[in-house]
Write an enzyme that holds these catalytic residues in place. Sequence first.
Site, PDB file in Angstrom:
ATOM      1  N   ILE A 171       1.048   7.060  -0.705  1.00 32.75           N
ATOM      2  CA  ILE A 171       0.281   6.191   0.182  1.00 32.75           C
ATOM      3  C   ILE A 171      -1.049   5.869  -0.484  1.00 32.75           C
ATOM      4  O   ILE A 171      -1.664   6.740  -1.094  1.00 32.75           O
ATOM      5  CB  ILE A 171      -0.019   6.892   1.530  1.00 32.75           C
ATOM      6  N   CYS A 172      -1.526   4.643  -0.312  1.00 30.07           N
ATOM      7  CA  CYS A 172      -2.837   4.241  -0.813  1.00 30.07           C
ATOM      8  C   CYS A 172      -3.901   5.077  -0.106  1.00 30.07           C
ATOM      9  O   CYS A 172      -4.075   4.978   1.106  1.00 30.07           O
ATOM     10  CB  CYS A 172      -3.054   2.751  -0.547  1.00 30.07           C
ATOM     11  N   LEU A 173      -4.584   5.932  -0.846  1.00 33.84           N
ATOM     12  CA  LEU A 173      -5.522   6.886  -0.249  1.00 33.84           C
ATOM     13  C   LEU A 173      -6.704   6.236   0.443  1.00 33.84           C
ATOM     14  O   LEU A 173      -7.287   6.820   1.343  1.00 33.84           O
ATOM     15  CB  LEU A 173      -6.025   7.869  -1.311  1.00 33.84           C
ATOM     16  N   ASN A 227       0.792  -1.223   0.000  1.00 38.63           N
ATOM     17  CA  ASN A 227       0.000   0.000   0.000  1.00 38.63           C
ATOM     18  C   ASN A 227       0.827   1.277   0.000  1.00 38.63           C
ATOM     19  O   ASN A 227       0.297   2.365   0.184  1.00 38.63           O
ATOM     20  CB  ASN A 227      -0.959  -0.010   1.191  1.00 38.63           C
TER      21      ASN A 227
END
EC number: 2.3.2.34
Length: 175
Positions: free
Chosen positions: A115-117, A108
Amino acid sequence: MLTLASKLKREEGVRAGRTLARSNDACHRVSIRDRLLIKEVAELEANLPNTCKVTFPDENKLCHFQLAISPDEGYYLGGKFQFEIEVPEAYNMVPPKVKCLTRIWHPNIAETGEICLSLLREHSIDGTGLWGLNSLFTDLLNFDDPLNIDAAEHHLRDKEDFRNKVQDFIKNYAR
């Protein structure tokens, strides 16, 4: 942080005591973002888990800070991961920008630090949003929409080799 709060109180006192010209008032006006951040940062610091530490490079700028996370369990145990958080002027309508400054092998987090939202609440820097960052290391891995596809596939293919690669990254980049 306390310095900004004191500054706000002083400015409000000055405004209450005298009338300012409209153009002069605009120069001294404190943004809505800064007013929100005073409250939210106080709440954040009061509720921060012991695996996290917030630092403000300039305590007069609550809109820019760093978060260090030192996981106490899981694959990332023993690492220290630095995140940079920038809160835009349009906050609460626009989410904060978060970047991982530490190289990490994680499904992620992209190798460039994005960063993976979906892990962060869109319009929050308080507990929920930063706990989303902390959960990167405890709840682990969102495989529905990974940002680092190679790391996600690696984890699915060979968990032990994935663990070894994570430990190599921690040894080389996250101490």
